[in-house]
Design a protein around this motif. Structure first.
Motif, PDB file in Angstrom:
ATOM      1  N   THR A   1       4.048   6.710  -0.900  1.00 45.45           N
ATOM      2  CA  THR A   1       3.260   7.447   0.096  1.00 45.45           C
ATOM      3  C   THR A   1       1.995   8.055  -0.487  1.00 45.45           C
ATOM      4  OG1 THR A   1       4.901   9.192  -0.251  1.00 45.45           O
ATOM      5  CG2 THR A   1       5.024   7.972   1.822  1.00 45.45           C
ATOM      6  N   ASP A   2       0.979   8.079   0.359  1.00 44.49           N
ATOM      7  CA  ASP A   2      -0.360   8.575   0.056  1.00 44.49           C
ATOM      8  C   ASP A   2      -0.445   9.952   0.713  1.00 44.49           C
ATOM      9  OD1 ASP A   2      -3.055   8.776  -0.471  1.00 44.49           O
ATOM     10  OD2 ASP A   2      -3.642   6.951   0.619  1.00 44.49           O
ATOM     11  N   GLU A   3      -0.541  11.000  -0.082  1.00 45.84           N
ATOM     12  CA  GLU A   3      -0.277  12.329   0.479  1.00 45.84           C
ATOM     13  C   GLU A   3      -1.435  13.310   0.411  1.00 45.84           C
ATOM     14  OE1 GLU A   3       3.432  13.748  -1.068  1.00 45.84           O
ATOM     15  OE2 GLU A   3       4.468  11.854  -0.664  1.00 45.84           O
TER      16      GLU A   3
ATOM     17  N   TYR B   1       6.616  -4.270   8.362  1.00 44.11           N
ATOM     18  CA  TYR B   1       6.192  -5.652   8.070  1.00 44.11           C
ATOM     19  C   TYR B   1       5.662  -5.780   6.642  1.00 44.11           C
ATOM     20  CZ  TYR B   1       3.398  -9.965   8.425  1.00 44.11           C
ATOM     21  OH  TYR B   1       2.853 -11.206   8.230  1.00 44.11           O
ATOM     22  N   THR B   2       4.743  -4.905   6.263  1.00 47.75           N
ATOM     23  CA  THR B   2       4.191  -4.977   4.901  1.00 47.75           C
ATOM     24  C   THR B   2       5.299  -4.830   3.874  1.00 47.75           C
ATOM     25  OG1 THR B   2       2.267  -3.826   5.785  1.00 47.75           O
ATOM     26  CG2 THR B   2       2.353  -4.109   3.408  1.00 47.75           C
ATOM     27  N   MET B   3       6.194  -3.894   4.129  1.00 46.46           N
ATOM     28  CA  MET B   3       7.304  -3.674   3.190  1.00 46.46           C
ATOM     29  C   MET B   3       8.158  -4.930   3.056  1.00 46.46           C
ATOM     30  SD  MET B   3       8.875   0.052   4.108  1.00 46.46           S
ATOM     31  CE  MET B   3       8.191   1.590   3.488  1.00 46.46           C
TER      32      MET B   3
ATOM     33  N   LYS C   1      -4.033  -3.118  18.689  1.00 50.33           N
ATOM     34  CA  LYS C   1      -3.510  -2.878  17.349  1.00 50.33           C
ATOM     35  C   LYS C   1      -2.466  -1.765  17.371  1.00 50.33           C
ATOM     36  CE  LYS C   1      -4.296  -1.463  12.669  1.00 50.33           C
ATOM     37  NZ  LYS C   1      -5.021  -0.596  11.744  1.00 50.33           N
ATOM     38  N   MET C   2      -1.366  -2.028  16.706  1.00 45.37           N
ATOM     39  CA  MET C   2      -0.361  -0.995  16.553  1.00 45.37           C
ATOM     40  C   MET C   2      -0.913   0.000  15.548  1.00 45.37           C
ATOM     41  SD  MET C   2       3.630  -1.737  15.730  1.00 45.37           S
ATOM     42  CE  MET C   2       3.989  -3.065  16.864  1.00 45.37           C
ATOM     43  N   ALA C   3      -1.041   1.258  15.935  1.00 44.49           N
ATOM     44  CA  ALA C   3      -1.636   2.236  15.031  1.00 44.49           C
ATOM     45  C   ALA C   3      -1.103   3.625  15.309  1.00 44.49           C
ATOM     46  CB  ALA C   3      -3.161   2.227  15.159  1.00 44.49           C
ATOM     47  N   LYS C   4      -0.870   4.334  14.202  1.00 44.72           N
ATOM     48  CA  LYS C   4      -0.378   5.704  14.304  1.00 44.72           C
ATOM     49  C   LYS C   4      -1.339   6.566  15.103  1.00 44.72           C
ATOM     50  CE  LYS C   4      -0.013   5.853   9.776  1.00 44.72           C
ATOM     51  NZ  LYS C   4       0.340   6.028   8.358  1.00 44.72           N
ATOM     52  N   SER C   5      -2.634   6.317  14.897  1.00 46.01           N
ATOM     53  CA  SER C   5      -3.625   7.215  15.500  1.00 46.01           C
ATOM     54  C   SER C   5      -3.679   7.087  17.014  1.00 46.01           C
ATOM     55  CB  SER C   5      -5.003   6.968  14.883  1.00 46.01           C
ATOM     56  OG  SER C   5      -5.344   5.606  15.032  1.00 46.01           O
TER      57      SER C   5
ATOM     58  N   PRO D   1       0.862  -1.184   0.000  1.00 48.63           N
ATOM     59  CA  PRO D   1       0.000   0.000   0.000  1.00 48.63           C
ATOM     60  C   PRO D   1       0.897   1.233   0.000  1.00 48.63           C
ATOM     61  CG  PRO D   1      -0.516  -1.465   1.866  1.00 48.63           C
ATOM     62  CD  PRO D   1       0.763  -1.938   1.269  1.00 48.63           C
ATOM     63  N   ILE D   2       0.346   2.360  -0.375  1.00 47.11           N
ATOM     64  CA  ILE D   2       1.105   3.600  -0.187  1.00 47.11           C
ATOM     65  C   ILE D   2       0.643   4.170   1.146  1.00 47.11           C
ATOM     66  CG2 ILE D   2       1.731   4.063  -2.562  1.00 47.11           C
ATOM     67  CD1 ILE D   2      -0.769   5.900  -2.721  1.00 47.11           C
ATOM     68  N   PHE D   3       1.597   4.572   1.943  1.00 49.40           N
ATOM     69  CA  PHE D   3       1.307   4.895   3.335  1.00 49.40           C
ATOM     70  C   PHE D   3       1.004   6.380   3.531  1.00 49.40           C
ATOM     71  CE2 PHE D   3       4.267   1.273   3.103  1.00 49.40           C
ATOM     72  CZ  PHE D   3       3.413   0.304   3.599  1.00 49.40           C
ATOM     73  N   TYR D   4       0.077   6.648   4.430  1.00 52.22           N
ATOM     74  CA  TYR D   4      -0.239   8.037   4.768  1.00 52.22           C
ATOM     75  C   TYR D   4       0.961   8.674   5.463  1.00 52.22           C
ATOM     76  CZ  TYR D   4      -5.280   7.230   4.000  1.00 52.22           C
ATOM     77  OH  TYR D   4      -6.507   6.961   3.466  1.00 52.22           O
ATOM     78  N   VAL D   5       1.194   9.923   5.125  1.00 51.64           N
ATOM     79  CA  VAL D   5       2.350  10.604   5.726  1.00 51.64           C
ATOM     80  C   VAL D   5       1.956  11.432   6.953  1.00 51.64           C
ATOM     81  CG1 VAL D   5       3.783  10.711   3.646  1.00 51.64           C
ATOM     82  CG2 VAL D   5       2.052  12.484   4.046  1.00 51.64           C
TER      83      VAL D   5
ATOM     84  N   HIS E   1      -2.619  -8.043  11.598  1.00 52.62           N
ATOM     85  CA  HIS E   1      -1.946  -6.892  12.219  1.00 52.62           C
ATOM     86  C   HIS E   1      -0.953  -7.290  13.303  1.00 52.62           C
ATOM     87  CE1 HIS E   1      -5.469  -4.206  10.841  1.00 52.62           C
ATOM     88  NE2 HIS E   1      -4.467  -4.106  10.023  1.00 52.62           N
ATOM     89  N   TRP E   2      -0.004  -6.412  13.490  1.00 54.78           N
ATOM     90  CA  TRP E   2       0.832  -6.487  14.683  1.00 54.78           C
ATOM     91  C   TRP E   2       0.100  -5.761  15.794  1.00 54.78           C
ATOM     92  CZ3 TRP E   2       5.106  -9.303  15.436  1.00 54.78           C
ATOM     93  CH2 TRP E   2       5.761  -9.806  14.306  1.00 54.78           C
ATOM     94  N   THR E   3       0.111  -6.380  16.945  1.00 50.41           N
ATOM     95  CA  THR E   3      -0.439  -5.709  18.114  1.00 50.41           C
ATOM     96  C   THR E   3       0.722  -5.447  19.067  1.00 50.41           C
ATOM     97  OG1 THR E   3      -0.877  -7.848  19.162  1.00 50.41           O
ATOM     98  CG2 THR E   3      -2.682  -6.863  17.900  1.00 50.41           C
TER      99      THR E   3
ATOM    100  N   ILE F   1      -1.471  -6.066   1.161  1.00 48.55           N
ATOM    101  CA  ILE F   1      -2.176  -5.048   1.954  1.00 48.55           C
ATOM    102  C   ILE F   1      -2.446  -5.586   3.353  1.00 48.55           C
ATOM    103  CG2 ILE F   1      -3.338  -3.937  -0.009  1.00 48.55           C
ATOM    104  CD1 ILE F   1      -5.876  -5.567   0.754  1.00 48.55           C
ATOM    105  N   GLY F   2      -2.664  -4.679   4.288  1.00 44.14           N
ATOM    106  CA  GLY F   2      -3.154  -5.076   5.599  1.00 44.14           C
ATOM    107  C   GLY F   2      -4.657  -5.324   5.500  1.00 44.14           C
ATOM    108  N   LYS F   3      -5.182  -6.114   6.411  1.00 41.58           N
ATOM    109  CA  LYS F   3      -6.609  -6.471   6.345  1.00 41.58           C
ATOM    110  C   LYS F   3      -7.525  -5.258   6.542  1.00 41.58           C
ATOM    111  CE  LYS F   3      -6.779  -7.751  11.227  1.00 41.58           C
ATOM    112  NZ  LYS F   3      -7.052  -8.767  12.251  1.00 41.58           N
ATOM    113  N   ASP F   4      -6.963  -4.165   7.063  1.00 41.44           N
ATOM    114  CA  ASP F   4      -7.743  -2.945   7.301  1.00 41.44           C
ATOM    115  C   ASP F   4      -8.191  -2.261   6.020  1.00 41.44           C
ATOM    116  OD1 ASP F   4      -4.837  -2.819   7.359  1.00 41.44           O
ATOM    117  OD2 ASP F   4      -5.043  -0.645   7.460  1.00 41.44           O
ATOM    118  N   ILE F   5      -7.533  -2.567   4.903  1.00 44.78           N
ATOM    119  CA  ILE F   5      -7.892  -1.858   3.675  1.00 44.78           C
ATOM    120  C   ILE F   5      -8.359  -2.822   2.574  1.00 44.78           C
ATOM    121  CG2 ILE F   5      -6.558   0.229   4.148  1.00 44.78           C
ATOM    122  CD1 ILE F   5      -4.222  -0.864   2.641  1.00 44.78           C
TER     123      ILE F   5
END
Ligand code: ME8
Length: 560
Positions: free
Chosen positions: A55-57, A30-32, A314-318, A16-20, A307-309, A275-279
Motif C-alpha cells: 500500500t501507498d500511504e 485483477y492486478t493482484m 472506468k471502475m474507479a475509487k474516485s 503497484p502499491i495501492f492508495y489506501v 482497465h475494467w469498466t 501496472i495498470g495503464k493509468d500509471i
C-alpha cells in the motif's frame, strides 16, 4: 566479498502499491491476480520466485482522505492497509511481501535515495508553478488542462484532460529532479530494449512522450501544505513527493539500500512489474530515470494492463463506480473469480465487468469444459482409468493400438499432437506475459478433448464389450479394451496436463483435480506436464476402476 549471481536471484514480480484512500475494487483484484499467476507460473517451472504487493500511504490524497474521515493519517492507513491485506489473502495471493510506505525500513530507503540523488547533483531547488491534481498526485503542464463544468457544484474548474480530475494552481518553492537530463539515456535504453513494455503500443506511447521532451520533476512540497509524508532529510520544511517515495518501494522490498553488487539476493532487478495503464508514465519514465540516477539496474520488463469498466465507465475509487471484490469472491468463489479475471481481463483493451459473464465462463469453461471432461472420464462405467494409465504411461507410442491405416488413426494422431504441443504453447504465452491467451489456449484444448471423446465414444466400445459385441474396426475383445483404454489414456493425460498448468490460475480447483487423478504431490511441476512423461506419476494412488469421482464444479448458487 560475496557477489550474488543470477543463480541466487529469485524471479521478482511486483504489483503497484495501492492508495489506501478508499476500499479496493475488482480492478485491484485483477492486478493482484495477474501478478500472482505470473509468479506461480515461475514456481511451477521450479524457479524461486517472489511476489510483492502493498500500500501507498503518503501524500496529499491520503492526507485529505484521512482528514475527511476525521482520523489521524496513521490509524487511517492502518485500516486501509488491512483491507488490502485481507483482499490478498482472500484471493489466495502468494505474495512474499506486503510493503507499506509507512514501514520504517521504507522511510530509510527513501531518505538514502534522496541523499544519493542530492550528492550526485540531480536535485536542485527552485520556484515551481503549475496545475496540481491531488487525485492523480501529479502536476500537469498548461497544455494538458482545460476548464470544465463540475456538475455537482455547478462551478467551473480546471481539470486534467487525460483523467478529468480537478487541478489547482500551485506556486511554491520546492526541490526538483533533473529528469530532463535523462531524455537521451532513456531513449537509448528503450531502443536497446524494444520489448521492455508489453503491450507494444504502450512502449510506443512512452517513446513518443520522451521524444517530445521532458521537464524536470518537482519532487517535494512545502511541509506546511503536505504534512503527511517523508521529510526531505536535508530540509524538514519540505516533504518528499509521494511518487518518488512510492516507486522506491519496489527496491525497499528487495532490501535496498544494497551493499554493492548484492541487490540480486533480494530479487532486484524485478523480472516483471505489473501496472495498470493509468500509471505508465510514472513507472516507465520517472522510475527508470530515478534508477539511472541512482546507478541501479532497471526492471527487466513491464506488463501494463487495460482497465475494467462497469457499464463501460472506468471502475474507479474516485467515482464509486466499482465492484466490491470481497462480495464477488464470496459469491462466485476464489478460483472462479481468478479464472474470470484472467480469462476476460484486458491487457490491450478494456473489459466490461459483468456478473452474467462470470456465470457464462463458469458454465462453459469450468462446468461444461473441465468439470464435464473430468466427470466423463472418472465416472465412466465401462473402463478402468488406472489400467488405462498403467498400460500406456511412459511409452505410449509403441503401445498404441492405432497403427498407420487404422480408421481412427488420424483423429488419434491429431489429439496426440495437441497434447505434445500444449505445454510449450502455454509456456510461450506465459513468458510473453499473455496469461489470458495462455488460459484461453488451454481451455480450447479442454474443449477439444471433450469433442475428441464425443467422436471416439469409448462408451460405445464399452457397451459392445458388455454385450459381447464388437463395434466397427475392433477385431477382438482384447483389441476393444486396448483401443478404449488408449482413448481414455489420452483424455486423462489432457486432464493431468491441464490440472498441472491450471495450478497458477486456480490453485484449489487444480489441486482437487490432480488429487482426483491420483497425481502424486511431487509430480505436479511444469516438467511433469508432458504427455506420458513417465511410467509413474503417482497413479498408484488412484483407486482401481475409476478416479475419485466427485463434482469439481458444482452448480452455482445462483442457478438454484
Ligand atoms: O495509482 N481496472 O494506486 P491506485 C484495472 N498508489 N485495474 C485497475 C483499475 C481498473 N478499473 N483501477 C485501478 C496508484 N486498477 C499508486 C501506485 S505504485 C508505485 C503507486 C489497478 O490505488 C491498476 O493496477 O490508484 C492501477 O494501476 C492501480 O490499480 C492503481 O491503484
Amino acid at each position: 566479498t560475496t557477489t550474488a549471481t543470477d543463480d541466487t536471484k529469485p524471479y521478482y514480480v511486483t504489483t503497484p502499491i495501492f492508495y489506501v484512500n478508499a476500499a479496493p475494487h475488482a480492478g485491484h483484484l485483477y492486478t493482484m491476480v495477474l501478478a500472482d499467476v505470473l509468479k506461480r507460473w515461475q514456481v511451477l517451472k521450479g524457479k524461486r520466485a517472489i511476489l510483492l504487493t502493498g500500500t501507498d500511504e503518503h501524500g496529499m490524497k491520503i492526507q485529505q482522505a484521512s482528514a475527511k474521515a476525521g482520523s489521524d493519517p496513521k490509524p487511517f492507513c492502518d485500516k486501509g492497509a488491512d483491507i488490502f491485506k485481507h483482499l490478498a489473502a482472500r484471493a489466495e495471493l502468494s505474495n512474499d511481501h506486503f510493503i507499506r510506505t509507512t514501514d520504517p525500513a521504507h522511510k530509510e530507503a527513501v531518505e538514502y535515495a534522496w541523499h544519493l540523488l542530492n550528492e550526485r547533483g540531480y536535485i536542485y531547488q527552485s520556484k515551481h508553478e503549475g496545475w496540481y491534481s491531488v487525485s492523480d498526485e501529479t502536476f500537469y503542464p498548461e497544455s494538458q488542462v482545460h476548464l470544465v463544468l463540475d456538475p455537482p457544484t455547478g462551478r467551473k474548474v480546471m481539470a486534467s484532460i487525460e483523467t478529468g480530475k480537478e487541478v489547482e494552481w500551485t506556486s511554491e518553492i520546492n526541490y526538483h529532479f533533473r529528469l530532463s537530463a535523462f531524455r537521451d539515456k532513456l531513449l537509448a535504453y528503450y531502443e536497446e530494449n524494444p520489448d521492455w513494455i508489453t503491450p507494444q503500443a504502450k512502449m510506443k506511447e512512452v517513446v513518443s512522450a520522451v521524444s517530445a521532451g521532458l521537464e524536470d520533476l518537482s519532487i517535494s512540497r512545502p511541509s506546511s501544505r503536505l504534512t503527511w509524508g517523508i521529510r526531505v532529510p536535508t530540509d524538514p520544511t519540505q516533504t518528499i513527493y509521494v511518487w518518488l517515495d512510492a516507486l522506491i518501494n519496489y527496491a525497499t522490498a528487495a532490501g535496498y539500500p544494497w551493499a554493492p553488487g548484492s541487490e540480486h539476493a533480494g530479487g532486484w532487478p524485478a523480472d516483471v512489474q505489473i501496472i495498470g495503464k493509468d500509471i505508465l508514465r510514472f513507472h516507465c519514465i520517472y522510475w527508470p530515470a530515478f534508477l539511472m540516477a541512482l546507478d541501479l539496474p532497471l526492471p527487466k520488463r513491464f506488463l501494463t494492463h487495460a482497465h475494467w469498466t462497469l457499464g463501460k465507465q472506468k471502475m474507479a475509487k474516485s467515482t464509486g463506480n466499482v465492484v466490491n471484490p470481497f462480495f464477488a469472491l464470496d459469491r462466485f468463489g476464489t478460483d472462479t473469480m481468478r479464472y474470470y479475471m484472467i480469462h476476460d481481463g484486458g491487457i490491450d483493451n478494456d473489459a466490461d465487468y459483468d456478473n452474467i459473464h462470470i456465470i457464462e465462463r463458469y458454465k462453459k469453461g469450468l462446468q461444461g469444459g473441465l468439470g464435464n471432461l473430468t466427470a466423463r472420464i472418472t465416472r465412466g462405467k465401462g473402463w478402468d482409468v488406472r489400467r488405462a494409465i498403467e498400460r500406456f504411461s511412459g511409452d505410449y507410442k509403441s503401445a498404441s493400438p492405432f497403427s498407420q491405416g487404422h480408421a481412427r488413426k488420424s483423429a488419434i494422431a491429431e489429439f496426440e499432437q495437441l497434447l505434445v504441443e500444449l505445454p510449450q504453447a502455454v509456456n510461450n504465452r506465459m513468458e510473453a506475459l499473455r496469461p489470458n491467451l495462455a488460459l484461453k489456449g488451454l481451455m480450447d484444448n479442454i474443449y477439444a478433448a471433450n469433442a475428441f471423446l464425443q467422436a471416439q465414444a469409448p462408451w460405445d466400445i464399452a457397451a459392445g464389450l458388455k454385450k459381447g459385441e464388437l463395434v466397427p474396426n475392433v477385431s477382438s475383445k482384447e483389441d476393444a479394451e486396448h483401443q478404449m483404454d488408449y482413448i481414455i489414456f489420452l483424455s486423462v493425460e489432457m486432464l493431468r496436463l491441464a490440472g498441472i498448468m491450471l495450478q497458477p490460475v486456480m490453485p484449489a480447483k487444480a489441486k482437487q483435480l490432480l488429487d482426483m487423478l491420483g497425481v502424486a504431490d511431487d509430480r505436479r511441476g511444469f516438467v511433469d506436464a508432458q504427455l506420458s512423461a513417465d511410467k509413474d506419476y503417482g497413479v498408484s494412488r488412484l483407486p482401481q476402476g475409476k478416479g475419485q469421482a466427485g463434482v469439481l464444479f458444482a452448480p452455482l448458487m445462483s442457478d438454484s
